[in-house]
Design a protein around this motif. Structure first.
Motif, mmCIF file in Angstrom:
data_model
loop_
_atom_site.group_PDB
_atom_site.id
_atom_site.type_symbol
_atom_site.label_atom_id
_atom_site.label_comp_id
_atom_site.label_asym_id
_atom_site.label_seq_id
_atom_site.Cartn_x
_atom_site.Cartn_y
_atom_site.Cartn_z
ATOM 1 N N LYS A 31 73.078 43.143 10.016
ATOM 2 C CA LYS A 31 73.150 42.618 11.339
ATOM 3 C C LYS A 31 73.472 41.162 11.822
ATOM 4 O O LYS A 31 72.791 40.368 10.968
ATOM 5 C CB LYS A 31 71.759 42.791 12.395
ATOM 6 C CG LYS A 31 70.704 42.008 11.775
ATOM 7 C CD LYS A 31 69.380 42.299 12.563
ATOM 8 C CE LYS A 31 68.208 41.332 12.008
ATOM 9 N NZ LYS A 31 66.770 41.894 12.234
ATOM 10 N N ASN A 52 70.696 46.582 13.749
ATOM 11 C CA ASN A 52 69.685 46.779 14.764
ATOM 12 C C ASN A 52 70.417 47.410 15.792
ATOM 13 O O ASN A 52 69.353 47.899 16.600
ATOM 14 C CB ASN A 52 69.241 45.286 14.954
ATOM 15 C CG ASN A 52 67.984 45.367 14.245
ATOM 16 O OD1 ASN A 52 67.423 45.648 13.040
ATOM 17 N ND2 ASN A 52 66.824 44.428 15.011
ATOM 18 N N ILE A 159 56.760 46.869 11.371
ATOM 19 C CA ILE A 159 57.126 45.505 11.255
ATOM 20 C C ILE A 159 55.922 44.886 11.604
ATOM 21 O O ILE A 159 55.332 44.768 12.787
ATOM 22 C CB ILE A 159 58.225 45.345 12.323
ATOM 23 C CG1 ILE A 159 59.455 46.265 12.275
ATOM 24 C CG2 ILE A 159 58.651 43.778 12.264
ATOM 25 C CD1 ILE A 159 60.584 45.883 13.400
ATOM 26 N N MET A 189 60.402 43.161 4.306
ATOM 27 C CA MET A 189 61.680 42.677 4.689
ATOM 28 C C MET A 189 61.808 41.244 3.597
ATOM 29 O O MET A 189 61.107 41.323 2.959
ATOM 30 C CB MET A 189 61.541 42.044 6.257
ATOM 31 C CG MET A 189 61.029 43.070 7.106
ATOM 32 S SD MET A 189 61.003 42.998 8.761
ATOM 33 C CE MET A 189 61.797 41.392 9.280
ATOM 34 N N SER A 190 62.577 40.424 4.049
ATOM 35 C CA SER A 190 63.163 39.328 3.053
ATOM 36 C C SER A 190 61.506 38.600 2.447
ATOM 37 O O SER A 190 61.633 38.199 1.112
ATOM 38 C CB SER A 190 64.013 38.369 3.673
ATOM 39 O OG SER A 190 65.285 38.932 3.757
ATOM 40 N N ARG A 205 63.679 46.586 3.613
ATOM 41 C CA ARG A 205 64.770 46.194 4.469
ATOM 42 C C ARG A 205 65.139 44.567 4.257
ATOM 43 O O ARG A 205 64.328 43.872 4.987
ATOM 44 C CB ARG A 205 64.460 46.710 5.827
ATOM 45 C CG ARG A 205 63.916 48.262 6.227
ATOM 46 C CD ARG A 205 63.731 48.410 7.773
ATOM 47 N NE ARG A 205 62.683 47.279 7.984
ATOM 48 C CZ ARG A 205 61.389 47.497 8.263
ATOM 49 N NH1 ARG A 205 60.733 48.902 7.929
ATOM 50 N NH2 ARG A 205 60.738 46.502 8.889
ATOM 51 N N VAL A 206 66.042 44.188 3.641
ATOM 52 C CA VAL A 206 66.380 42.872 3.456
ATOM 53 C C VAL A 206 67.548 42.334 3.989
ATOM 54 O O VAL A 206 68.765 42.685 3.627
ATOM 55 C CB VAL A 206 66.084 42.657 1.737
ATOM 56 C CG1 VAL A 206 66.282 41.094 1.630
ATOM 57 C CG2 VAL A 206 64.817 43.040 1.260
ATOM 58 N N GLY A 207 67.600 41.334 4.803
ATOM 59 C CA GLY A 207 68.599 40.730 5.419
ATOM 60 C C GLY A 207 68.886 39.600 4.901
ATOM 61 O O GLY A 207 69.665 39.230 4.026
ATOM 62 N N SER A 208 68.170 38.218 5.365
ATOM 63 C CA SER A 208 68.442 37.081 5.079
ATOM 64 C C SER A 208 68.471 36.737 3.641
ATOM 65 O O SER A 208 69.188 35.853 3.166
ATOM 66 C CB SER A 208 67.829 36.202 6.022
ATOM 67 O OG SER A 208 66.419 36.656 5.897
ATOM 68 N N ARG A 214 71.292 34.439 9.344
ATOM 69 C CA ARG A 214 72.086 35.256 10.359
ATOM 70 C C ARG A 214 72.881 34.120 11.281
ATOM 71 O O ARG A 214 72.417 32.906 11.494
ATOM 72 C CB ARG A 214 71.333 35.975 11.136
ATOM 73 C CG ARG A 214 71.030 37.427 10.465
ATOM 74 C CD ARG A 214 70.063 38.256 11.352
ATOM 75 N NE ARG A 214 68.826 37.988 11.414
ATOM 76 C CZ ARG A 214 67.891 38.376 10.389
ATOM 77 N NH1 ARG A 214 68.289 39.061 9.272
ATOM 78 N NH2 ARG A 214 66.600 37.956 10.279
HETATM 79 C C1 LIG Z 1 66.328 41.955 10.791
HETATM 80 C C2 LIG Z 1 65.387 43.032 10.398
HETATM 81 C C3 LIG Z 1 65.259 43.029 9.007
HETATM 82 C C4 LIG Z 1 65.669 41.943 8.072
HETATM 83 O O1 LIG Z 1 65.046 40.827 8.299
HETATM 84 P P1 LIG Z 1 65.030 39.734 7.304
HETATM 85 O O2 LIG Z 1 64.017 38.783 7.560
HETATM 86 O O3 LIG Z 1 66.460 39.083 7.350
HETATM 87 O O4 LIG Z 1 65.070 40.320 5.713
HETATM 88 C C5 LIG Z 1 64.415 44.079 8.640
HETATM 89 N N1 LIG Z 1 64.193 45.119 9.381
HETATM 90 C C6 LIG Z 1 64.022 45.058 10.773
HETATM 91 C C7 LIG Z 1 63.620 46.141 11.810
HETATM 92 C C8 LIG Z 1 65.048 44.097 11.312
HETATM 93 O O5 LIG Z 1 65.181 44.008 12.401
#
Ligand SMILES: *Cc1c(COP(=O)(O)O)cnc(C)c1O
Length: 217
Positions: A31, A52, A159, A189-190, A205-208, A214
């Protein structure tokens, strides 16, 4: 950070927790990321992604799916019932099932279309008013209702609150999943995925951590 580094940290966390190597799936959360970063991760061979928002995913993923066979896309954010039909066409899994009206809509669409993404029930483990998810005390009844509707429920998602130790929330989610016989746990997450793996996460669930910060511009 990078995809390779996150994968290595997952491997180490699996080992430290006495978990089977490869038992944790990495959802790369794309995202709000600039397209070249996502493309780079696709070109490295990664195929499991999370988004998301239905609208944002609809604008990016149909063409990437064509270009990169084998992509699997999961919806992580809240789902409005009026977007459920579109979401079912876009996503292979939905992690945010959290209310009877949404469950009934998904069941109706699943009957109509003859298929349904894998589903996770989101639990608001911190009981935060602004956060989506069923309350822990209501989880068992809601899970039973989702099952009665014949939906393919495979696990739970949470979360944790930002300023609390996430491990307690992960442990609570695991406990609710265990007593309901649900095998999959979407948590971590991250900043906390290693702690989630220690508590039994099957999907992190790893984004940043993979893509960098972002782009909210
Ligand atoms: C954005 C998001 C993530 C990833 O978050 P990071 O901190 O970037 O790893 C994981 N789960 C959900 C539900 C999110 O909205």
């Amino acid at each position: 950070m990078s995809l390779a580094e996150i994968k290595e940290r997952i491997r180490k966390a699996e080992e430290a927790a006495g978990r089977e190597p490869g038992s944790v799936r990495l959802i790369a959360v794309s995202k709000m990321q600039p397209e070249p970063r996502v493309r780079a991760v696709l070109e490295e061979g990664h195929r499991l992604f999370g988004e998301n928002r239905v609208q944002e995913a609809a604008g990016k993923w149909p063409s990437w799916r064509e270009e990169f066979p084998g992509v699997e896309l999961h919806l992580l954010g809240p789902l409005q019932t009026n977007k459920a039909r579109q979401a079912m066409g876009l996503f292979d899994a939905i992690h945010s099932v959290d209310r009877p009206k949404l469950a009934r809509t998904l069941a109706r669409l699943a009957d109509e279309q003859g298929h349904c993404p894998d589903l996770f029930v989101q639990v608001n483990t911190g009981e935060e008013p602004q956060k989506a998810g069923v309350l822990p005390a209501e989880a068992d009844d809601f899970i039973a209702e989702v099952r009665r509707l014949g939906l393919p429920l495979i696990g739970l998602m949470c979360i944790p609150p930002v300023n609390e130790e996430p491990s307690l929330h992960f442990a609570l989610l695991r406990k609710i999943a265990k007593r309901n016989d649900l095998p999959e746990l979407s948590m971590g997450m991250s900043h906390d995925f290693e702690r989630a793996i220690a508590q039994g996460a099957t999907h992190v669930r790893v984004g940043s951590g993979i893509f960098g910060p972002r782009d909210y511009g």
